[in-house]
Design a protein around this motif. Structure first.
Motif, short mmCIF file in Angstrom:
data_model
loop_
_atom_site.label_atom_id
_atom_site.label_comp_id
_atom_site.label_asym_id
_atom_site.label_seq_id
_atom_site.Cartn_x
_atom_site.Cartn_y
_atom_site.Cartn_z
N TYR A 358 68.12 123.39 -16.37
CA TYR A 358 66.81 122.90 -15.94
C TYR A 358 65.77 123.61 -16.79
O TYR A 358 65.77 124.83 -16.87
N GLY A 359 64.90 122.83 -17.44
CA GLY A 359 63.90 123.42 -18.33
C GLY A 359 64.51 123.66 -19.70
O GLY A 359 65.65 123.26 -19.98
N ALA A 360 63.72 124.34 -20.54
CA ALA A 360 64.14 124.48 -21.94
C ALA A 360 65.19 125.56 -22.14
O ALA A 360 65.70 125.72 -23.24
N ALA A 361 65.52 126.32 -21.07
CA ALA A 361 66.56 127.35 -21.16
C ALA A 361 66.44 128.13 -22.47
O ALA A 361 67.35 128.17 -23.28
N TYR A 362 65.24 128.70 -22.61
CA TYR A 362 64.91 129.53 -23.75
C TYR A 362 66.07 130.29 -24.38
O TYR A 362 66.33 130.25 -25.55
N THR A 363 66.75 131.05 -23.49
CA THR A 363 67.75 131.97 -23.99
C THR A 363 69.01 131.25 -24.45
O THR A 363 69.79 131.80 -25.19
N GLU A 364 69.22 130.02 -23.98
CA GLU A 364 70.45 129.31 -24.30
C GLU A 364 70.30 128.40 -25.51
O GLU A 364 71.28 128.09 -26.19
N ALA A 365 69.06 127.95 -25.74
CA ALA A 365 68.84 126.88 -26.72
C ALA A 365 69.46 127.20 -28.08
O ALA A 365 70.08 126.34 -28.71
N ARG A 366 69.35 128.46 -28.51
CA ARG A 366 69.83 128.80 -29.84
C ARG A 366 71.34 128.63 -29.98
O ARG A 366 71.87 128.50 -31.07
N TYR A 367 72.06 128.63 -28.86
CA TYR A 367 73.52 128.49 -28.94
C TYR A 367 73.93 127.05 -29.25
O TYR A 367 75.09 126.77 -29.49
N TYR A 368 72.96 126.18 -29.24
CA TYR A 368 73.27 124.78 -29.58
C TYR A 368 72.80 124.45 -30.99
O TYR A 368 72.50 123.31 -31.30
N GLN A 369 72.74 125.48 -31.81
CA GLN A 369 72.39 125.31 -33.23
C GLN A 369 73.28 124.23 -33.86
O GLN A 369 74.50 124.24 -33.68
N ASP A 370 72.64 123.31 -34.56
CA ASP A 370 73.36 122.25 -35.29
C ASP A 370 74.22 121.36 -34.40
O ASP A 370 75.21 120.78 -34.86
N GLN A 371 73.90 121.29 -33.12
CA GLN A 371 74.66 120.39 -32.25
C GLN A 371 73.72 119.33 -31.67
O GLN A 371 72.50 119.47 -31.75
N HIS A 372 74.31 118.32 -31.08
CA HIS A 372 73.51 117.23 -30.50
C HIS A 372 73.27 117.55 -29.01
O HIS A 372 74.21 117.81 -28.27
N VAL A 373 72.02 117.57 -28.60
CA VAL A 373 71.72 117.85 -27.19
C VAL A 373 70.86 116.73 -26.60
O VAL A 373 70.26 115.95 -27.33
N PHE A 374 70.84 116.68 -25.25
CA PHE A 374 70.07 115.65 -24.56
C PHE A 374 68.93 116.28 -23.77
O PHE A 374 69.08 117.39 -23.23
N VAL A 375 67.83 115.55 -23.68
CA VAL A 375 66.72 115.96 -22.82
C VAL A 375 66.50 114.80 -21.86
O VAL A 375 66.33 113.65 -22.31
N ILE A 376 66.51 115.09 -20.57
CA ILE A 376 66.25 114.02 -19.61
C ILE A 376 64.83 114.15 -19.10
O ILE A 376 64.45 115.20 -18.56
N GLY A 377 64.03 113.10 -19.26
CA GLY A 377 62.65 113.12 -18.77
C GLY A 377 61.71 112.61 -19.84
O GLY A 377 62.05 112.58 -21.03
N GLY A 378 60.51 112.21 -19.41
CA GLY A 378 59.56 111.63 -20.36
C GLY A 378 58.17 112.21 -20.26
O GLY A 378 57.25 111.72 -20.92
N ALA A 379 57.99 113.26 -19.45
CA ALA A 379 56.65 113.82 -19.30
C ALA A 379 56.44 114.96 -20.30
O ALA A 379 57.29 115.21 -21.16
#
Ligand code: FAD
Length: 552
Positions: A358-379
């Motif tokens: 939930y949210g941008a998960a600051y600390t986790e985001a970097r572990y998805y370097q060069d991978q495909h991720v999804f964002v749910i929401g439009g606001a």
């Protein structure tokens, strides 16, 4: 380990030497200060530094350089060191270029030449940026070590707590780092208990609670007194702003926060619409500044301490903490904000904190370097999250349930211009499939064509709105059907004051249906869910509280 690097780039030798001198004087002990006379030479040096595994904390480049200007240099430099902070040296006439640079390369700051005296015009800016960099960079030091796993929600909670308190730590992923595996194994009794947190004094905590962590790192978790003039529940923007205004007006103020200060804004990688910060600032940065300011005026702030009940006893408002402690005050401010709305589809619960965030998960985001991720929401929050994640991921797919977005134009434009971001409209997620730490795919439904698709990706980040944290006063004050607290003039219905109201005056601005109990920020009905509204309301609440205190 080698010191992290600060690199200055300028073709004018006089300016370059003076920036180097000022940087060395203040930061030479902790950082290696390097200089280069052109963007091309600097990039060649950076390639070597990258090959040697060194880290760069900050670039400071002059906008006006022949051949490659400052923005062009920074654009290429961040390909090599994406986490380094970017400062552009500009002349007054370069303001337009700086603004373009903010939009194009996410510039962190533009500094006008000359910057004398550096104590006033250079160091405060760089201190902030370097403090921010330290939090987001993987530190190479012998301090706190956290051995955990991406699939462990407790590991995520501990990392988030440390990051939000700007406490440096080293993350050791037990699945990919042998040192991490060894640390975790040496304290395992067969059961995988994560995270294992080791401290420089040799002590080790296994699966610690946030309160354990807070006590260990010296955060205040116990109030110094039993009674305060003003108690504030929640240290998001509204609570911290009220703390600053309340304490600066000479009131005796206590703020109680159940996680770490910052609130929802602490999840925001970049707040771009907050007055006075043209290059934007992160929610963590905002919180760090606000905490310092509130403490400087004498406010007390408790972390990892939850309020579980609120009651009224004569002229006192009493809060009960999770450990049973009772504290009293004359006026209570509810600034408990809102929490991410949960996505209720199969698979989400199992993977939350380990592939679904939930949210941008600051600390986790970097572990998805060069991978495909999804964002749910439009606001706005989803758009910001997507922009932030695109710094690391190879592709970010936004799944938007409506046929249009309901967010600020600057973000919609930025998303559209970002080649890594794809937006799928009229698209709902109906299932999340995988094992903790290993998302396999998501299932989507087009709500116009009814087409169902399986989309492969590494992680899902959810931003689908928030619900108010008003549970602790639900039975005490008037709330609407969604739980938002009703305040001030909104309490007057058909000319009548709220039920149980015995005073001869109407409720004050931001006062709830119980005198002396106030609400501000996202927990309140009628707010517009923005940082500026929350901070504004924090200040207004203190003015109303002062009015209230003068009547009792
Ligand atoms: C990802 C994201 C990005 C955003 N970006 C922007 C942006 O760019 N610009 C903008 O203007 N707005 C943005 N927002 C919205 C903004 O962050 C919120 O409007 C703002 O944080 C609300 O502030 P608040 O203080 O009212 O509540 P919150 O920020 O929700 O803070 C409430 C605090 O109270 C604490 N709390 C709750 N219950 C208790 C309890 N019982 N005991 C103790 N503590 C408790 C919570 O832990 C929390 O820290 C964003 C929001 C999100 C989620």
């Amino acid at each position: 380990m080698a010191k992290p690097i600060i690199l200055a780039v300028d073709d004018e030798p006089v300016v370059l030497n003076s920036v180097e001198r000022d940087l060395r004087q203040k930061y030479g002990r902790e950082y290696r200060v390097m200089k280069s006379e052109s963007g091309e030479m600097a990039l060649a040096a950076l390639k070597q530094l990258q090959a040697r595994g060194e880290s760069v904390a900050l670039f400071i480049a002059d906008q006006r350089m022949p051949e490659m200007n400052g923005t062009q240099f920074l654009e290429q430099a961040i390909e090599l060191f994406p986490e380094a902070k970017k400062v552009l040296l500009t002349a007054y006439a370069d303001t337009e270029a700086a603004i373009r640079s903010i939009n194009r390369i996410n510039l962190d700051y533009y500094l006008m030449k000359p910057w004398d005296p550096p104590q006033e015009n250079l160091y405060p800016v760089l201190d902030d940026l370097l403090a921010d960099w330290k939090v987001s960079a993987s530190p190479s030091y012998d301090g706190i070590r956290v051995a955990g796993a991406l699939w462990s929600p407790q590991s995520h909670a501990v990392k988030d707590f440390l990051a939000r308190h700007q406490i440096a730590y080293q993350w050791l992923d037990v699945d990919s780092n042998p040192d991490g595996r060894a640390l975790a194994d040496s304290y395992s009794d067969g059961a995988a208990k994560l995270p294992v947190v080791s401290f420089p004094d040799g002590s080790v905590f296994i699966e610690p609670s946030l309160q354990d962590m807070a006590n260990k790192v010296g955060m205040q978790t116990r109030a110094e007194a039993r009674h305060y003039e003003i108690i504030i529940i929640g240290a998001g923007p509204a609570g911290l702003s009220a703390a600053v205004y309340g304490a600066s007006e000479g009131h005796n103020v206590l703020v109680i926060e159940k996680h770490a200060p910052g609130g929802q804004a602490g999840n925001s990688p970049k707040i771009e619409n907050y007055l006075g910060f043209p290059a934007g600032l992160s929610g963590m940065d905002l919180a760090r500044r606000a905490i310092t300011q509130a403490k400087r005026f004498g406010a007390e702030i408790l972390s990892a301490t939850e309020v579980v009940n609120v009651r009224i006893q004569d002229q006192y408002r009493i809060v009960t903490l999770a450990d049973g402690t009772e504290l009293s005050c004359k006026a209570l401010l509810l600034a408990s904000g809102a929490t991410f709305r949960r996505l209720d589809v199969p698979g989400v619960e199992k993977l939350t904190g380990s592939g679904v965030y939930y949210g941008a998960a600051y600390t986790e985001a970097r572990y998805y370097q060069d991978q495909h991720v999804f964002v749910i929401g439009g606001a706005n929050s989803a758009g910001q999250g997507a922009m932030f994640l695109s710094k690391f991921a190879s592709k970010v797919t936004m799944l938007i349930r409506r046929d249009t977005q309901w967010s600020s134009k600057y973000l919609v434009d930025a998303e559209a211009a970002n080649p890594k971001i794809e937006r799928l409209f009229n698209t709902e997620v109906t299932e999340v499939v995988g094992e903790p730490g290993h998302l396999s795919h998501i299932v989507t439904l087009n709500n116009i064509t009814n087409e169902v698709k399986n989309l492969e990706g590494a992680a899902v980040f959810i931003f689908i709105g928030a619900k108010p944290n008003s549970g602790i006063v639900h039975d005490l004050v008037s709330v609407n059907d969604k739980g938002f607290i009703i305040t001030g003039p909104d309490l007057i219905r058909d000319g009548k004051r709220p039920k149980g109201w015995t005073l001869k005056r109407d409720p004050l601005m931001l006062e709830t249906s119980v005198p002396g109990l106030f609400a501000a920020g996202d927990v309140r009905l009628g707010t517009n869910q923005r940082v500026a509204s929350a901070t504004g309301e924090g200040g207004v609440a203190i003015a109303a509280i002062q009015q209230y205190l003068s009547t009792i």
